[in-house]
Design an enzyme around this catalytic site. Structure first.
Site, PDB file in Angstrom:
ATOM      1  N   LYS A  26     -85.068  13.951 -59.125  1.00 19.88           N
ATOM      2  CA  LYS A  26     -85.643  15.024 -59.953  1.00 19.88           C
ATOM      3  C   LYS A  26     -86.645  14.450 -60.950  1.00 19.88           C
ATOM      4  O   LYS A  26     -87.675  15.064 -61.225  1.00 19.88           O
ATOM      5  CB  LYS A  26     -84.528  15.779 -60.685  1.00 19.88           C
ATOM      6  N   LEU A  39     -83.550  28.981 -66.845  1.00 20.49           N
ATOM      7  CA  LEU A  39     -82.597  28.525 -65.836  1.00 20.49           C
ATOM      8  C   LEU A  39     -81.261  29.255 -65.967  1.00 20.49           C
ATOM      9  O   LEU A  39     -80.728  29.790 -64.992  1.00 20.49           O
ATOM     10  CB  LEU A  39     -82.409  27.005 -65.970  1.00 20.49           C
ATOM     11  N   GLY A  53     -76.832  28.036 -72.981  1.00 15.92           N
ATOM     12  CA  GLY A  53     -78.254  27.723 -72.819  1.00 15.92           C
ATOM     13  C   GLY A  53     -78.845  28.741 -71.875  1.00 15.92           C
ATOM     14  O   GLY A  53     -79.047  28.469 -70.699  1.00 15.92           O
TER      15      GLY A  53
END
Lengths: 303, 303
Positions: B184, B11, B7
């Site tokens: 979060k 990020l 991924g």
């Protein structure tokens, strides 16, 4: 009856057209449709049958109209600051003012400016949109419910309602205008708000269970707030279900606020959202979803 | 340490870039950036200083990478159905899996597929966006907080955290991963949701009092639900205020879900919204505003 239509949008053109066809002397105060209507008249495309009015009294200045028996106010509520300028030339002592505008606070403003006795309020359950200049499309429904603001003479109201009915308008009277206004908000708050926010017509909301549930929850918040406003009798929660059924019958309908947003116009957030929230708050009721929807709609205008 | 980045979005590219610069053998599983990165390497534009990695191990097939010490999962959660295909070739008995994905349910899925002992979870308070292929922009913040999913060996966690810190990543450990995940969500739910819905960056929400109030109300609903999940200690309501302050410092930031919507990608609604709502419901708590926001986001995909 000599009638002035102030605010000749989808609502004003439709009812004004019916009233003229019914034999009344109707004068339309026009802006964008002026040239087209003076040249070619007004065409009403209606589920009840199309008709064309070849000659229409169209005006840009209310002074041309002079005083009338009835002013029918169909302005967007964000134009209420123009009431004095637009209505004063139309008023004689006999003149009645009927506002069919959305939301809360319109009768109050008219009463303060022109006297409470002459003010009549009403709501229209009408699906209509403007077409090209000089054309209006009546898509569904059409009922008008009118009620006195402060005047207690129900005879006057019945007589006005009868005039409307004789022009082919499905008109009824209410002994509790406040209740009728809140009933209309039960529809306006979820559908105008969500359709404007999401830029989707009512059918798309109705076909998704989570959105349908949200519509109903918004309706119930409005009903709960309404029932603290001193109505003659409460609005039952089942009214929400009847409004859902009513909307299922509308098909691909865009509420006025969705069209206002599409066309870059101001949204009627104060009359339809902020004032009802304030009335709720005064009675100690929170309307968290309505308040959230209001904040989201206001935020749409921020950039 | 041999690390696979699965991924490689905003990020994965950012933390992977730092880990490679810090001396680790990093392998990136790539799709859209593959050609650019093989040809020209990876450029990190960062508030802490730009840097360029001219040679990067880029792969389209995880089998090319072979087994690694650590898999860092940065996939969008709607790609979790590809875990088995993408991660299996990377695993040896020693391999740890760290997911820094958004929302709830990722550790559970990884544990079920690959064994709970090797799963570590974490959250990243990172503002980063992808640029042109081969470029990533680090705009603000960057802290990572990691915690064991079920393994009670805090030594392993401290060692991993120390590796990250030695690569220049602000990494801390948490003894209560569940609490950290919900913390979060206190940020993700209002900002990802509202920015995606309204297609507005965080600064526009923060400057309007009604929207700022709505953000805080959403945060408080999340905190109230979190505090029913059996955390080691409750999240205080004041955490909402610290998140508002934190966001004030971000400027014109677009959360990932806003960018996903802009670019026509699927939205991470199940992990960030539906699963937390379900966890709340299991503890008997209603989250009316979060539920409304969820329905509105889902409705955005209807046409």
């Amino acid at each position: 009856m000599k009638i002035a239509i102030v605010g000749s949008g989808a609502l004003g053109l439709y009812y004004g057209g019916l009233l003229q066809r019914g034999g009344n002397e109707v004068h339309f105060l026009l802006r964008s449709d002026y040239e087209a209507i003076i040249r070619s008249g007004l065409t009403v495309h209606s589920i009840n049958g199309d008709f064309h009015l070849p000659t229409v009294n169209g005006h840009k200045d209310p002074a041309e109209i002079g005083d009338v028996d009835l002013v029918l106010v169909g302005l967007k509520t964000f134009a209420n600051s123009r009431f004095e300028e637009l209505l004063t030339p139309l008023l004689a002592p006999r003149t009645q003012i009927l506002t069919l505008q959305n939301g809360l606070g319109n009768e109050e403003t008219l009463a303060e400016l022109f006297g409470a006795e002459r003010v009549i309020g009403g709501v229209a359950f009408l699906c209509s949109n403007r077409g090209e200049p000089g054309h209006v499309h009546h898509l569904a429904a059409g009922r008008v419910i009118i009620g006195e603001y402060l005047n207690s003479d129900q005879g006057r109201l019945e007589s006005l309602s009868e005039s409307f009915r004789s022009a082919g308008i499905d008109c009824r009277t209410t002994p509790d205008l406040k209740r009728t206004r809140w009933e209309k908000l039960v529809w306006n708050i979820p559908y105008n708000g969500l359709c404007a926010l999401l830029q989707q017509s009512v059918d798309l909301l109705m076909m998704v269970p989570a959105s349908r549930k949200l519509v109903r929850e918004l309706m119930v918040e409005v009903i709960d707030a309404a029932n603290l406003q001193g109505l003659t009798k409460p609005i039952p929660e089942g009214y929400a279900d009847s409004m859902l059924d009513f909307t299922d019958g509308m098909g691909v309908y865009k509420p006025s606020m969705q069209i206002d947003r599409e066309e870059g116009r101001e949204l009627e957030i104060p009359a339809i959202f902020r004032t009802p929230l304030e009335y709720g708050r005064k009675q100690g009721i929170a309307m968290p979803r309505v308040e959230m929807l209001t904040a989201l709609l206001e935020q749409c205008g921020v950039s």
